[in-house]
Design a protein around this motif. Structure first.
Motif, PDB file in Angstrom:
ATOM      1  N   ASP A   1      29.012  54.708  31.142  1.00  0.00           N
ATOM      2  CA  ASP A   1      29.963  54.643  30.037  1.00  0.00           C
ATOM      3  C   ASP A   1      29.502  55.371  28.781  1.00  0.00           C
ATOM      4  N   GLU A   2      28.335  56.001  28.799  1.00  0.00           N
ATOM      5  CA  GLU A   2      27.871  56.743  27.627  1.00  0.00           C
ATOM      6  C   GLU A   2      28.329  58.192  27.769  1.00  0.00           C
TER       7      GLU A   2
ATOM      8  N   ASN B   1      27.875  61.108  26.329  1.00  0.00           N
ATOM      9  CA  ASN B   1      26.939  62.237  26.322  1.00  0.00           C
ATOM     10  C   ASN B   1      26.022  62.245  27.538  1.00  0.00           C
ATOM     11  N   ILE B   2      25.724  61.074  28.055  1.00  0.00           N
ATOM     12  CA  ILE B   2      24.938  61.013  29.301  1.00  0.00           C
ATOM     13  C   ILE B   2      25.805  61.521  30.452  1.00  0.00           C
TER      14      ILE B   2
ATOM     15  N   GLU C   1      28.176  63.676  30.288  1.00  0.00           N
ATOM     16  CA  GLU C   1      28.310  65.128  30.166  1.00  0.00           C
ATOM     17  C   GLU C   1      27.037  65.839  30.656  1.00  0.00           C
ATOM     18  N   ALA C   2      25.883  65.337  30.247  1.00  0.00           N
ATOM     19  CA  ALA C   2      24.617  65.989  30.633  1.00  0.00           C
ATOM     20  C   ALA C   2      24.393  65.899  32.144  1.00  0.00           C
ATOM     21  N   ILE C   3      24.560  64.710  32.714  1.00  0.00           N
ATOM     22  CA  ILE C   3      24.316  64.556  34.159  1.00  0.00           C
ATOM     23  C   ILE C   3      25.345  65.367  34.958  1.00  0.00           C
TER      24      ILE C   3
ATOM     25  N   PHE D   1      26.818  68.066  34.099  1.00  0.00           N
ATOM     26  CA  PHE D   1      26.475  69.485  33.998  1.00  0.00           C
ATOM     27  C   PHE D   1      25.324  69.851  34.951  1.00  0.00           C
TER      28      PHE D   1
ATOM     29  N   PRO E   1      14.688  56.492  29.740  1.00  0.00           N
ATOM     30  CA  PRO E   1      15.176  57.864  29.921  1.00  0.00           C
ATOM     31  C   PRO E   1      14.460  58.566  31.078  1.00  0.00           C
TER      32      PRO E   1
END
Lengths: 122, 418
Positions: A10-11, A13-14, A16-18, A20, A106
């Motif tokens: 549900d985060e 930005n996480i 989006e990064a994963i 990508f 992280p």
């Protein structure tokens, strides 16, 4: 089309990064943010791998995993748990409920890529 | 030849005569008098003094006064009661009987006992503080945000360092890192303010100390199950009184609901409180307390307990994962525990959930109960007991909190602390 990974997180930005990193590596990534409807989403179109966060709105990742392991069609589906809590009891709980793998946040991009490749290949 | 056994080799407890005798002897040796000299000064025979110094004769009246005068001390110094209670926990480590030590060096014994008590209280305080930190939902929520944001920054920064290969994506990831850095700054500032704003010295009450004692034992007392006493060594006097009262209730429950039979029956009905109460013909409150004291075993759901008096003050707690309750700050007004207080003796059952995305649904059972001996004078006291059990059904839960002081539900209408 590459093999399908469902990222339940549900985060934004996480997500989006994963997404990508995995897309660039050739995976087809679907995402889902709500814990309450996550198990239904998995069952409606089972992916090759589920990446499942523990702390989700509506329902915890542990409860979702319990549901998936209780259903015939998702009993053997590879599920990798992500959690911000890396205590032994959290790892033990995830593994006892049937997680295929457990990663503590992280994590590095290389680590998540390697685990996804290993779990789907295995 | 007479062989005199040194006090530290004796096994039995010393009598009052022996305590006084040891002090007379120690003082005499200290001032450099022989038995003959002291006996002569007091007007008794040396052999009689020898018997007194070894506790074979009672020392009192004018002889005690004479001895004290000859030794240059107040008679009370020779006869003062020896406080050994605080030293009992240390006796095993010392490996020697403590009465002789306490009798011969009452001042030092008092200091050692006081220090031992202080160490014990500080240990209980540390355990309580650690427990509060571990169960503090505000802290847990803030730390979760920090870890999530750091995860996002780490992953995004790695992508940028390796090169995203697309200007739009790179711009997007720069924006994400910027947003995450702002979020991180906000969370860490809030965290610092939260921790820095805490009182420097949190008072630990006797109730905290008593609860820490129960939590250390997992709320289960094997000694009582087999009819033995529980050692309360190391507790402060106030906590000792509270724990003793709780253990009395525990013993009554254990007698009415024998462990083996009770555990098997509870498991057979899947920990249904009403069914267990009916099976043993016991009050719901007793069954709830007994369920909360069961030692953990496979397949048994998590169970927590809260008991309050008629004023709503929480007088006993058993915390459990998924249902953290804070003692000092008072309970959450939304707990079914308080609904039960207004329901007469009618029990209340609700599915509840604590704040937090990961918090599980719990079933809360609560009922009011009389406290103490019932009477018809209109002054009978009443309280309530609540048991929370894990593995609740998938029904919409009622949101509750750990207690207003640490509850993150800022828009809660029941909130009594802004």
């Amino acid at each position: 089309m590459g093999k399908r990974v469902l990222l339940i997180e549900d985060e934004p930005n996480i997500i989006e990064a994963i997404s990508f990193i995995l897309t660039r590596d050739g995976w087809t990534v679907h995402t889902h943010e709500d814990g309450e409807t996550a198990a239904e989403r998995v069952r409606s179109r089972p992916p090759d791998l589920v990446i499942l966060d523990v702390m989700l709105p509506g329902r915890s990742g542990y409860d979702i995993l319990r549901d998936l392991r209780g259903a015939e069609d998702t009993r053997a589906l590879p599920v990798m748990m992500l959690t911000a809590r890396g205590q032994t009891k959290d790892r033990e709980m995830a593994m006892e409920l049937g997680a295929t793998h457990f990663m503590t946040k992280p994590f590095s991009n290389a680590e998540i890529l390697e685990n996804v490749r290993t779990l789907v290949a295995g | 030849m007479t062989v005199i056994t040194p006090y530290f080799q004796r096994e039995k407890s010393l009598s009052q005569s022996e305590h006084i005798g040891i002090r007379v002897r120690a003082r005499r040796v200290k001032v450099g008098q022989s038995q003959q000299q002291l006996a002569k000064a007091v007007g008794i025979s040396p052999s009689y003094l020898n018997l007194m110094e070894h506790g074979k004769r009672r020392i009192g009246g004018s002889v005690l006064g004479g001895l004290a005068q000859a030794l240059g001390v107040d008679p009370n110094v020779l006869t003062a009661a020896v406080a050994t209670e605080g030293l009992v926990p240390l006796q095993d480590r010392a490996g020697e009987p403590l009465e002789g030590f306490a009798a011969q060096f009452p001042g030092w014994a008092g200091v050692v006992a006081e220090q031992a008590g202080r160490v014990s209280r500080l240990e209980a305080q540390v355990a309580t503080m650690a427990d509060r930190l571990a169960h503090d939902p505000t802290l847990a929520g803030a730390l979760h945000q920090v870890v999530s944001t750091v995860t996002s920054i780490r992953s995004t920064a790695s992508i940028l360092v390796e090169g995203a290969g697309d200007r739009d994506w790179e711009a997007r990831f720069h924006q994400n890192i910027h947003a995450d850095s702002l979020r991180l700054a906000e969370v860490t500032q809030a965290l610092a303010a939260y921790l820095g704003g805490a009182p420097e010295k949190t008072p630990v009450t006797a109730m905290d100390e008593a609860t820490a004692f129960f939590e250390e034992r997992g709320h289960f007392f094997e000694e009582i199950e087999r009819g033995a006493d529980v050692s309360l060594a190391g507790l402060s006097a106030a906590a000792h009184q509270i724990v003793a009262a709780w253990l009395d209730v525990y013993a009554q429950d254990a007698q009415a609901l024998p462990l083996t039979e009770f555990a098997a029956a509870a498991a057979a009905v899947e920990y249904d409180v009403a069914a267990v109460a009916a099976r043993f013909a016991q009050p719901l409150g007793a069954v709830m307390r007994r369920l909360a004291s069961l030692p953990a075993r496979r397949g048994q759901p998590m169970m927590g307990l809260a008991i309050c008096d008629g004023a709503g003050v929480v007088t006993r707690l058993k915390r459990t994962a998924g249902f953290d309750m804070v003692f000092g700050a008072g309970g959450c007004p939304l707990w079914p525990l308080y609904a039960a207080l207004g329901q007469g003796m009618r029990p209340v059952q609700e599915v509840v959930v604590m704040p937090g995305k990961e918090a599980p649904r719990m079933t809360a059972y609560a009922v009011s109960q009389p406290i103490g001996t019932p009477s018809f004078d209109g002054r009978g006291r009443i309280g309530a007991v609540m048991l929370v059990v894990g593995d609740a059904p998938q029904t919409p839960p009622h949101p509750v909190g750990p207690g207003c002081a640490v509850c993150p539900r800022e828009d809660c209408t029941a909130r009594r602390i802004a």
